[in-house]
Design a protein around this motif. Structure first.
Motif, PDB file in Angstrom:
ATOM      1  N   SER A  22     116.845  58.998  18.208  1.00  0.00           N
ATOM      2  CA  SER A  22     116.224  57.787  17.647  1.00  0.00           C
ATOM      3  C   SER A  22     115.822  57.991  16.189  1.00  0.00           C
ATOM      4  CB  SER A  22     115.002  57.378  18.479  1.00  0.00           C
ATOM      5  OG  SER A  22     114.031  58.385  18.383  1.00  0.00           O
ATOM      6  N   VAL A  23     115.665  59.231  15.742  1.00  0.00           N
ATOM      7  CA  VAL A  23     115.373  59.505  14.322  1.00  0.00           C
ATOM      8  C   VAL A  23     116.507  60.329  13.703  1.00  0.00           C
ATOM      9  CG1 VAL A  23     112.864  59.240  14.380  1.00  0.00           C
ATOM     10  CG2 VAL A  23     113.876  61.439  15.032  1.00  0.00           C
ATOM     11  N   LEU A  66     110.937  62.736   7.888  1.00  0.00           N
ATOM     12  CA  LEU A  66     110.079  62.305   6.782  1.00  0.00           C
ATOM     13  C   LEU A  66     108.738  61.745   7.260  1.00  0.00           C
ATOM     14  CD1 LEU A  66     112.827  60.888   4.382  1.00  0.00           C
ATOM     15  CD2 LEU A  66     111.679  63.119   4.309  1.00  0.00           C
ATOM     16  N   ILE A  80     107.291  74.510   5.687  1.00  0.00           N
ATOM     17  CA  ILE A  80     108.485  73.920   6.320  1.00  0.00           C
ATOM     18  C   ILE A  80     109.717  74.775   6.000  1.00  0.00           C
ATOM     19  CG2 ILE A  80     110.038  71.925   6.240  1.00  0.00           C
ATOM     20  CD1 ILE A  80     107.577  70.145   5.897  1.00  0.00           C
ATOM     21  N   TYR A  85     113.415  76.079   7.829  1.00  0.00           N
ATOM     22  CA  TYR A  85     114.820  76.032   7.407  1.00  0.00           C
ATOM     23  C   TYR A  85     115.333  77.381   6.907  1.00  0.00           C
ATOM     24  CZ  TYR A  85     114.025  71.101   7.946  1.00  0.00           C
ATOM     25  OH  TYR A  85     113.692  69.894   8.477  1.00  0.00           O
ATOM     26  N   ALA A 108     122.574  64.840   6.687  1.00  0.00           N
ATOM     27  CA  ALA A 108     121.873  64.564   5.427  1.00  0.00           C
ATOM     28  C   ALA A 108     120.826  65.629   5.140  1.00  0.00           C
ATOM     29  CB  ALA A 108     121.198  63.189   5.504  1.00  0.00           C
ATOM     30  N   GLY A 109     120.571  65.869   3.862  1.00  0.00           N
ATOM     31  CA  GLY A 109     119.520  66.792   3.453  1.00  0.00           C
ATOM     32  C   GLY A 109     119.716  68.159   4.085  1.00  0.00           C
ATOM     33  N   ALA A 110     118.637  68.692   4.662  1.00  0.00           N
ATOM     34  CA  ALA A 110     118.735  69.995   5.318  1.00  0.00           C
ATOM     35  C   ALA A 110     119.802  69.977   6.405  1.00  0.00           C
ATOM     36  CB  ALA A 110     117.391  70.392   5.910  1.00  0.00           C
ATOM     37  N   ALA A 132     121.197  63.952  -0.238  1.00  0.00           N
ATOM     38  CA  ALA A 132     120.010  63.103  -0.009  1.00  0.00           C
ATOM     39  C   ALA A 132     118.728  63.535  -0.736  1.00  0.00           C
ATOM     40  CB  ALA A 132     119.718  62.973   1.499  1.00  0.00           C
ATOM     41  N   PHE A 133     118.569  64.819  -1.023  1.00  0.00           N
ATOM     42  CA  PHE A 133     117.296  65.308  -1.563  1.00  0.00           C
ATOM     43  C   PHE A 133     116.887  64.580  -2.851  1.00  0.00           C
ATOM     44  CE2 PHE A 133     119.341  68.815   0.679  1.00  0.00           C
ATOM     45  CZ  PHE A 133     118.335  69.352   1.450  1.00  0.00           C
ATOM     46  N   ILE A 136     114.768  61.435  -2.843  1.00  0.00           N
ATOM     47  CA  ILE A 136     113.328  61.438  -2.536  1.00  0.00           C
ATOM     48  C   ILE A 136     112.570  62.409  -3.441  1.00  0.00           C
ATOM     49  CG2 ILE A 136     113.555  60.610  -0.149  1.00  0.00           C
ATOM     50  CD1 ILE A 136     113.170  63.589   0.734  1.00  0.00           C
ATOM     51  N   LEU A 138     113.284  65.602  -4.265  1.00  0.00           N
ATOM     52  CA  LEU A 138     113.254  67.027  -3.902  1.00  0.00           C
ATOM     53  C   LEU A 138     114.495  67.728  -4.438  1.00  0.00           C
ATOM     54  CD1 LEU A 138     111.973  67.091  -0.199  1.00  0.00           C
ATOM     55  CD2 LEU A 138     110.711  67.712  -2.271  1.00  0.00           C
TER      56      LEU A 138
END
Ligand code: T3D
Length: 259
Positions: A22-23, A66, A80, A85, A108-110, A132-133, A136, A138
């Motif tokens: 769902s996320v 997020l 984090i 990671y 996406a991202g990580a 993606a970073f 936002i 980053l």
């Protein structure tokens, strides 16, 4: 056993499925710790001879959850990375067993950089990748600034990271980001078959191949030749080497044991 990932072992393959659809399987603390625990099992359990990492639902992994980063009680950015990671991509690179990543949807991202840290990464035709970073504020993490330029070259890595364009699976193959695109309708079976095949191969030689490749971009030529010499000596002492040569000479299929 786990709450946020699915885990099973069959035919020598450990399957890890990121399971918060769902996320888009974005990762929070508990999920990161579960992935780390699963990778630990992969390292310690001798019967596991290959790892298969994929995502449940429409996405592979949308990177960091997020919601967690805006939670005032949530972990600090440094934690984090330091406890999530970084050990995760280190565990993937240091695991002396092949890790197949089956990117079933968006990464996406990580999530993208975890996929790129794996040994053989395949994607479904409808999957996509975005750093993606930058969107936002980053910088790319999870080893991306190390891995991506090595895979695609500095110019493409810079553009992918600064622009955060979403690229499709075909583009990812043509850039050398991943190994192959597989059809959507047979993706799960065909990608799993790669891991199952690897699990029947000489595990120790594959592990040492990975160890040599991990050094390929930092060693000079002579250091790499010395490393190959050392690892080949070790490979030559394995049961699987004897079996491989005997099977060839006897014109039969080898039965490797991973020993
Ligand atoms: O502290 C730190 O942050 C350090 C660590 C950094 C590591 C990182 O990974 S930073 C990068 C974090 N990830 C992102 O910025 C990606 C955010 N997501 C997206 O850009 C898009 O969702 C996707 C490109 C991945 C997919 O787009 P699309 O249009 O196919 O799907 P969607 O509608 O945006 O997302 C589907 C659902 O997943 C949606 O929930 P809803 O509205 O249906 O209830 C969306 O909110 C949720 N989702 C997607 N990504 C995340 C997420 N929820 C939480 N965290 C996410 N990263």
């Amino acid at each position: 056993m786990f709450e946020h990932i699915l885990w099973s072992v069959e035919n020598g393959v450990a399957r890890i499925t990121l399971n918060r659809p769902s996320v888009f399987n974005s990762m929070h603390h508990a999920m990161r710790q579960e992935v780390l625990a699963a990778l630990d099992l992969c390292r310690n359990e001798e019967s596991i001879r290959a790892v298969y990492l994929t995502g449940a639902g429409r996405a592979f992994c949308a990177g960091q959850d997020l919601q967690e980063v805006v939670d005032p009680n949530g972990p600090a950015l440094h934690d984090i990375l330091a406890s999530g990671y970084n050990p995760m991509v280190r565990a993937i690179r240091n695991l002396e067993k092949p890790v197949v990543c089956a990117v079933n949807g968006v990464a996406a991202g990580a999530g993208a950089n975890i996929a790129l840290a794996c040994d053989i990464t395949v994607a479904a035709a409808s999957a996509s990748f975005t750093q993606a970073f930058s969107k936002i504020g980053l910088i790319p993490d999870s080893g991306g600034t190390w891995t991506l330029p090595r895979l695609v070259g500095l110019q493409r890595a810079t553009a992918l990271m600064m622009l955060s364009d979403k690229i499709n699976a075909e583009e990812a193959v043509s850039m050398g980001l991943i190994w192959k695109v597989l059809p959507d309708n047979s993706f799960a079976q065909e990608s799993l078959r790669i891991a199952e095949m690897l699990a029947q191969m000489p595990t120790r030689a594959l592990g040492m191949t990975k160890r040599a490749l991990n050094r390929a971009f930092s060693n000079d030529f002579n250091a790499q030749l010395a490393l190959e010499d050392d690892l080949q000596t070790q490979a030559g002492q394995t049961y699987d080497y004897q079996e491989g040569v005997a099977a060839f000479l006897e014109k039969r299929k080898p039965v490797f044991r991973g020993e």
